[in-house]
Structures are given as C-alpha cells and as structure tokens.
Design a protein around this motif. Structure first.
Motif, mmCIF file in Angstrom:
data_model
loop_
_atom_site.group_PDB
_atom_site.id
_atom_site.type_symbol
_atom_site.label_atom_id
_atom_site.label_comp_id
_atom_site.label_asym_id
_atom_site.label_seq_id
_atom_site.Cartn_x
_atom_site.Cartn_y
_atom_site.Cartn_z
ATOM 1 N N ALA A 343 0.829 -1.204 0.000
ATOM 2 C CA ALA A 343 0.000 0.000 0.000
ATOM 3 C C ALA A 343 0.863 1.253 0.000
ATOM 4 C CB ALA A 343 -0.930 -0.010 1.216
ATOM 5 N N ALA A 344 1.963 1.201 0.751
ATOM 6 C CA ALA A 344 2.874 2.346 0.797
ATOM 7 C C ALA A 344 3.511 2.593 -0.567
ATOM 8 C CB ALA A 344 3.951 2.113 1.858
ATOM 9 N N MET A 345 3.858 1.515 -1.278
ATOM 10 C CA MET A 345 4.404 1.676 -2.623
ATOM 11 C C MET A 345 3.384 2.331 -3.545
ATOM 12 S SD MET A 345 6.658 -1.680 -3.545
ATOM 13 C CE MET A 345 7.804 -2.387 -2.363
ATOM 14 N N CYS A 346 2.141 1.930 -3.414
ATOM 15 C CA CYS A 346 1.090 2.542 -4.244
ATOM 16 C C CYS A 346 0.986 4.040 -3.966
ATOM 17 C CB CYS A 346 -0.251 1.866 -3.975
ATOM 18 S SG CYS A 346 -0.387 0.162 -4.558
ATOM 19 N N TYR A 347 1.038 4.410 -2.687
ATOM 20 C CA TYR A 347 0.900 5.826 -2.350
ATOM 21 C C TYR A 347 2.118 6.634 -2.798
ATOM 22 C CZ TYR A 347 -0.269 10.064 0.216
ATOM 23 O OH TYR A 347 -0.577 11.368 0.544
ATOM 24 N N ILE A 348 3.302 6.092 -2.582
ATOM 25 C CA ILE A 348 4.512 6.801 -3.016
ATOM 26 C C ILE A 348 4.510 6.963 -4.533
ATOM 27 C CG2 ILE A 348 7.013 6.554 -3.277
ATOM 28 C CD1 ILE A 348 7.086 5.348 -0.486
ATOM 29 N N LYS A 349 4.130 5.916 -5.244
ATOM 30 C CA LYS A 349 4.091 6.000 -6.704
ATOM 31 C C LYS A 349 3.098 7.073 -7.146
ATOM 32 C CE LYS A 349 3.706 3.048 -10.821
ATOM 33 N NZ LYS A 349 5.112 3.076 -11.258
ATOM 34 N N TRP A 350 1.959 7.145 -6.474
ATOM 35 C CA TRP A 350 0.958 8.163 -6.804
ATOM 36 C C TRP A 350 1.515 9.563 -6.514
ATOM 37 C CZ3 TRP A 350 -1.608 12.091 -4.321
ATOM 38 C CH2 TRP A 350 -2.718 12.632 -4.999
ATOM 39 N N LEU A 351 2.193 9.728 -5.382
ATOM 40 C CA LEU A 351 2.783 11.031 -5.058
ATOM 41 C C LEU A 351 3.784 11.462 -6.123
ATOM 42 C CD1 LEU A 351 3.444 10.645 -1.213
ATOM 43 C CD2 LEU A 351 1.805 12.198 -2.279
ATOM 44 N N LEU A 352 4.602 10.516 -6.580
ATOM 45 C CA LEU A 352 5.631 10.832 -7.560
ATOM 46 C C LEU A 352 5.062 11.149 -8.928
ATOM 47 C CD1 LEU A 352 8.166 8.026 -6.588
ATOM 48 C CD2 LEU A 352 8.599 10.483 -6.405
ATOM 49 N N GLU A 353 4.061 10.393 -9.344
ATOM 50 C CA GLU A 353 3.614 10.448 -10.730
ATOM 51 C C GLU A 353 2.302 11.173 -10.963
ATOM 52 O OE1 GLU A 353 3.766 6.481 -12.369
ATOM 53 O OE2 GLU A 353 5.632 6.027 -11.297
ATOM 54 N N GLU A 354 1.508 11.383 -9.902
ATOM 55 C CA GLU A 354 0.178 11.962 -10.103
ATOM 56 C C GLU A 354 -0.109 13.215 -9.286
ATOM 57 O OE1 GLU A 354 -1.940 10.858 -12.324
ATOM 58 O OE2 GLU A 354 -0.834 9.060 -12.905
ATOM 59 N N SER A 355 0.565 13.392 -8.180
ATOM 60 C CA SER A 355 0.174 14.467 -7.264
ATOM 61 C C SER A 355 0.581 15.857 -7.719
ATOM 62 C CB SER A 355 0.769 14.203 -5.876
ATOM 63 O OG SER A 355 2.176 14.424 -5.884
ATOM 64 N N GLY A 356 1.665 15.975 -8.478
ATOM 65 C CA GLY A 356 2.181 17.288 -8.853
ATOM 66 C C GLY A 356 2.930 17.978 -7.729
ATOM 67 N N PHE A 357 3.319 17.214 -6.693
ATOM 68 C CA PHE A 357 3.983 17.798 -5.529
ATOM 69 C C PHE A 357 5.268 18.524 -5.906
ATOM 70 C CE2 PHE A 357 7.304 17.284 -2.272
ATOM 71 C CZ PHE A 357 6.753 18.032 -1.251
ATOM 72 N N ALA A 358 6.118 17.882 -6.685
ATOM 73 C CA ALA A 358 7.425 18.471 -7.003
ATOM 74 C C ALA A 358 7.270 19.822 -7.687
ATOM 75 C CB ALA A 358 8.232 17.517 -7.884
ATOM 76 N N GLN A 359 6.429 19.865 -8.729
ATOM 77 C CA GLN A 359 6.245 21.115 -9.458
ATOM 78 C C GLN A 359 5.613 22.184 -8.570
ATOM 79 O OE1 GLN A 359 5.516 18.071 -10.461
ATOM 80 N NE2 GLN A 359 6.026 17.760 -12.633
ATOM 81 N N GLY A 360 4.687 21.747 -7.703
ATOM 82 C CA GLY A 360 4.036 22.692 -6.801
ATOM 83 C C GLY A 360 4.980 23.292 -5.784
ATOM 84 N N GLU A 361 6.075 22.572 -5.500
ATOM 85 C CA GLU A 361 7.073 23.054 -4.548
ATOM 86 C C GLU A 361 8.201 23.823 -5.239
ATOM 87 O OE1 GLU A 361 7.284 22.553 -0.963
ATOM 88 O OE2 GLU A 361 5.156 22.329 -1.395
ATOM 89 N N GLY A 362 8.104 23.974 -6.547
ATOM 90 C CA GLY A 362 9.158 24.670 -7.265
ATOM 91 C C GLY A 362 10.375 23.820 -7.523
ATOM 92 N N GLY A 363 10.200 22.489 -7.434
ATOM 93 C CA GLY A 363 11.323 21.584 -7.644
ATOM 94 C C GLY A 363 11.207 20.828 -8.948
ATOM 95 N N LEU A 364 12.194 19.988 -9.208
ATOM 96 C CA LEU A 364 12.202 19.134 -10.390
ATOM 97 C C LEU A 364 11.608 17.785 -10.020
ATOM 98 C CD1 LEU A 364 15.896 19.788 -11.539
ATOM 99 C CD2 LEU A 364 13.846 21.016 -12.258
ATOM 100 N N SER A 365 10.782 17.250 -10.876
ATOM 101 C CA SER A 365 10.226 15.928 -10.637
ATOM 102 C C SER A 365 11.275 14.872 -10.926
ATOM 103 C CB SER A 365 9.002 15.694 -11.530
ATOM 104 O OG SER A 365 8.563 14.345 -11.443
#
Length: 452
Positions: A343-365
């Motif tokens: 389940a943790a792998m599923c969530y991490i994968k979603w954070l990396l590939e679907e959430s847009g977190f990196a771009q929203g933080e001004g970072g590189l994906s």
C-alpha cells in the motif's frame, strides 16, 4: 548521504541485521515480492486494505496539501488510509526513531543513513536499473546500494539564491550577478539605495546555513566528479583556487558579505518564518536557499511575482552551473506488514507520478520527461550538474572523512556558521579558517587511508 546513527546506535543497542533496526522485542523484517515499478496505478491492488503512518518534515501542509493528496489518492485506493505526522525537529527525531523499528510505514529518509545500511531500515523498492526507466537514474544514486533502490526523491532541488526582483531593480541592479564580486557589488547597491537587508543569513535557524555547503561542488566547479575526486579525496580542497570558483569562492562570498555589513545586524536574532514575508514584501534582498524555498516565499505575501531564483553567482570558464540533486527520499519501513508495504508503494508512486507535488514546490520531478516548473524558467542557459557517485568501494568515504573532520558539510552547517561568527567578531580571517579546515580534512583523509 551522511553518517548513519553511529552515536545513537553505539550508545543504545547492538543492532540485529535480521531485526532490521530492532527493539526490545525483535521485529522481523517483512520480505515483499513486489517492486514499485511493477505497480500500475488504479489497476493493481485497488482492494488492498491498510492504515499507513507517514512521518514528514513538512509540518506546515499536513492538514492542508497532504490531506488533499490523501483524499485524491483514495479515489483510486479507497481502503488505504494515510495518517501524516509532522515532526518539527525532523532530522534529529527521525534518526532516533528509526532505531525502534516500528516508527510507522513511510518516512522521508534522513540524510544520516549510509548506503550499506539502507536495507537495515527500509524496504527495497526495486532494482535501480529498472527504476531508472521511470525515474532519473542520477537522482536514485543517493539511496541505492548494490543496484537496489530503497528511496526515490520526493523532488529534486537546484541550489541557488532566492531573491526579490523588485528590490534588485530599485537598487539599480540591471543584470543578475554571475560572479562573487558582482554579487557583493549588488548587495552593496541594495544597502546603499534601498531599506532592505541585502542578504539575510537566517543564522539563528541553524539548518538554513547548510545551503552554503550545497554550492561548493558541481555548482562551483562545473565538475560532476568534484564531490569525490576534488573534495573527498582532494588535497586541501578549501584553498583559494584563484579564479573565483570552488569551495573557497562560495564560503568567501558569505565571509565578505558579513564582514562588509551586507547582512542583518545581529545574526543571532534572525527569524526563519518571519523571513519569508520579509523577502516577499521587499524587506530582504535575497537568501541562500535551495529551490524548494521559492514557492514558500511566493506564498508568504502579496508579491509572488517579485520573487525570483538565480544560480549561485559563480562562473566557470564563461559558463554558469547549478547543482541539482534529490531532496528527501520516500522510504518504506521494512518492518511493516506485507500489505502495508505494498500500500505504501502505491501511495509513493501516486505522489511521484500523479500528485504534482514536485512542481508545486518549485522543484524538479524525479519522473523522466517531467517539465521544468515555471518558477525555474529563469535558469534557462544555466547548466544543471548532478554529482557522480563515488565508486562502490568508497560509498561511505565522504561520510567518514566528513564526520572525523567535524566540519559537518551538508549536515550541521559548521563551516558557514563559523564564517558568520568570525566575520562578525573579526577574530579570524578567511585564511585562518581555511588553513584550519584543510588541516582537519587532511587528518581525516589520512585516517581513512587517503593519500595524494
């Protein structure tokens, strides 16, 4: 990669490798025959049930951004619950909590973990070669060992300077400075022509001072091998190279800024949270911080458009470079149950590939092919440089030399802190400090078998 838990482990326990960190009652490592690259989001494991605890350093968005992420993720995985725990003193607290073995399910891997000890704490996410087909391989290096990856960076940062464009314009600065001398001249113009503090050190926060350490390798030399060949194994790496490049040029820029009165009047009274609004409103000209800070500064007031980001002002043979590297990596507790690890792998994968977190933080994906965020568009023409890893036989060599020298590069900010203190007091010259750093570094090198 920094030294892992040596003091804590040495003082409190003899760790059983099979216990994966251990505690008073052994917690057995749970082997999982699933890797993150195999998972198809929204198709695989949609019926899995799990309650996950996620330890994070991002205390400011636990109840906002992260809560929204969980709600979106649960549209795909309705039976996976994720509870975030924000930790204020993350770097120290997570290091201690890892030794218990039952700290939760997901965390941001602390920088104190050595490569060869990753498997004692974290679940394998997959073969590095396979994961490199999805995520940028160089960003996986930090938390991979013997071709197994134990972490993937939440985003990658570039290491430059966040600044207020309006302050620079009001000061009469028409071009972004590209050398230490140009930068110091720009700070002087800000002091002479505006009411802003030219360079705010954020000295009192402590951890903010490590930003200066992040500039000294690839960004200051243009050489991706400098971190290993020039710093870890190099002779007197802190000496003045005479061309405005390298570690000396970085640290001397800070020394001169403080010595010339181009920073806050009393470094011991700086305020990290308050500094965000001060930069946004034009009370501060610039700060030395990674690109992760950019969005925070933009959101700290009504003047988001005034906030810009520049490469650290060093030019190598007519070209500017900016160091890029992974931020905190997502890691999964190897003691968690099989279902929780999947389940943790599923969530991490979603954070990396679907959430847009990196771009929203001004970072590189970390995802291959992801676009450069708009916030960093001004860096066009500046070459990104990622440090090459040390050879496998020397994976811990930098950590060993760094610890033994007690210079704390990228760990404690000891060198930048000393610079601010000595430049303020006027008790040591830059040359005095450089000689001391080189002596300590050389002694630590010799102790670890490094010869020139």
């Amino acid at each position: 990669m920094k030294r892992v838990l040596t003091v804590v482990l040495g003082a409190t326990m003899v760790m059983s490798l099979t216990a994966c960190g251990g505690k008073k009652e052994k917690v057995e490592k749970q082997e999982v025959d699933v890797t993150i690259d195999q998972i198809k989001l929204g198709e695989d494991y949609t019926d899995i049930k799990a309650d996950l605890k996620f330890l994070t350093h991002k205390t400011d968005v636990v109840d906002t951004t992260f809560k929204g992420y969980v709600e979106e993720f649960q549209k795909m995985y309705p039976n996976i619950n994720v509870e975030y725990e924000g930790i204020t003193n993350y770097a120290d607290d997570i290091t201690t909590r890892l030794t218990t073995g039952d700290w939760g399910d997901i965390c941001m891997i602390p920088m104190t973990v050595d490569k060869d000890e990753l498997g004692n704490y974290f679940a394998a996410l997959g073969e590095k070669e396979k994961l490199s087909e999805i995520y940028e391989g160089k960003f996986l290096e930090a938390y991979s060992y013997e071709d197994t990856s134990y972490g993937v960076p939440s985003m990658a940062n570039v290491q430059g300077v966040v600044y207020n464009k309006a302050v620079f314009e009001d000061a009469g600065i028409t071009e972004v400075p590209k050398t230490p001398d140009e930068f110091l001249d720009a700070l002087q113009k800000i002091k002479d022509n505006t009411d802003a503090i030219p360079l705010y050190t954020n000295f009192a926060a402590g951890w903010t001072m490590t930003a200066w350490d992040a500039y000294i390798d690839g960004g200051a030399t243009g050489d991706p091998d400098f971190a290993y060949e020039g710093l870890t194994k190099g002779e007197n790496p802190f000496s003045d190279r005479g061309d405005g490049t390298g570690p000396y040029a970085v640290y001397n820029t800070l020394y001169e800024a403080v010595k010339r009165g181009l920073t806050e009047e009393d470094p011991t009274t700086t305020d990290w949270e308050g500094s965000k609004g001060m930069l946004n409103s034009g009370k501060i000209g610039c700060m030395a911080l990674g690109s992760w800070s950019l969005v925070q500064m933009q959101q700290a007031g009504d003047n988001a458009d005034d906030i810009g980001y520049m490469a650290f002002p060093i030019t190598v043979d007519g070209k500017q470079y900016i160091a890029a590297g992974g931020d905190y990596n997502y890691g999964i507790n190897c003691n968690s149950s099989t279902d929780n690890q999947i389940a943790a792998m599923c969530y991490i994968k979603w954070l990396l590939e679907e959430s847009g977190f990196a771009q929203g933080e001004g970072g590189l994906s970390a995802v291959i092919g992801a676009e450069m965020p708009d916030a960093l568009a001004a860096l066009e023409g500046v070459e990104l440089v990622v440090n090459n890893p040390a050879p496998s036989e020397d994976v811990n060599l930098f950590n060993d030399v760094n610890n033994e020298s007690e210079l704390g590069i990228n760990v404690s900010g000891a060198i930048p802190k000393e610079i601010v203190e000595e430049a303020t007091a006027g008790t040591k010259t830059m040359e005095d400090m450089v000689n001391e750093w080189n002596e300590k570094w050389t002694a630590a090198q010799e102790s670890n078998g490094i010869t020139y």
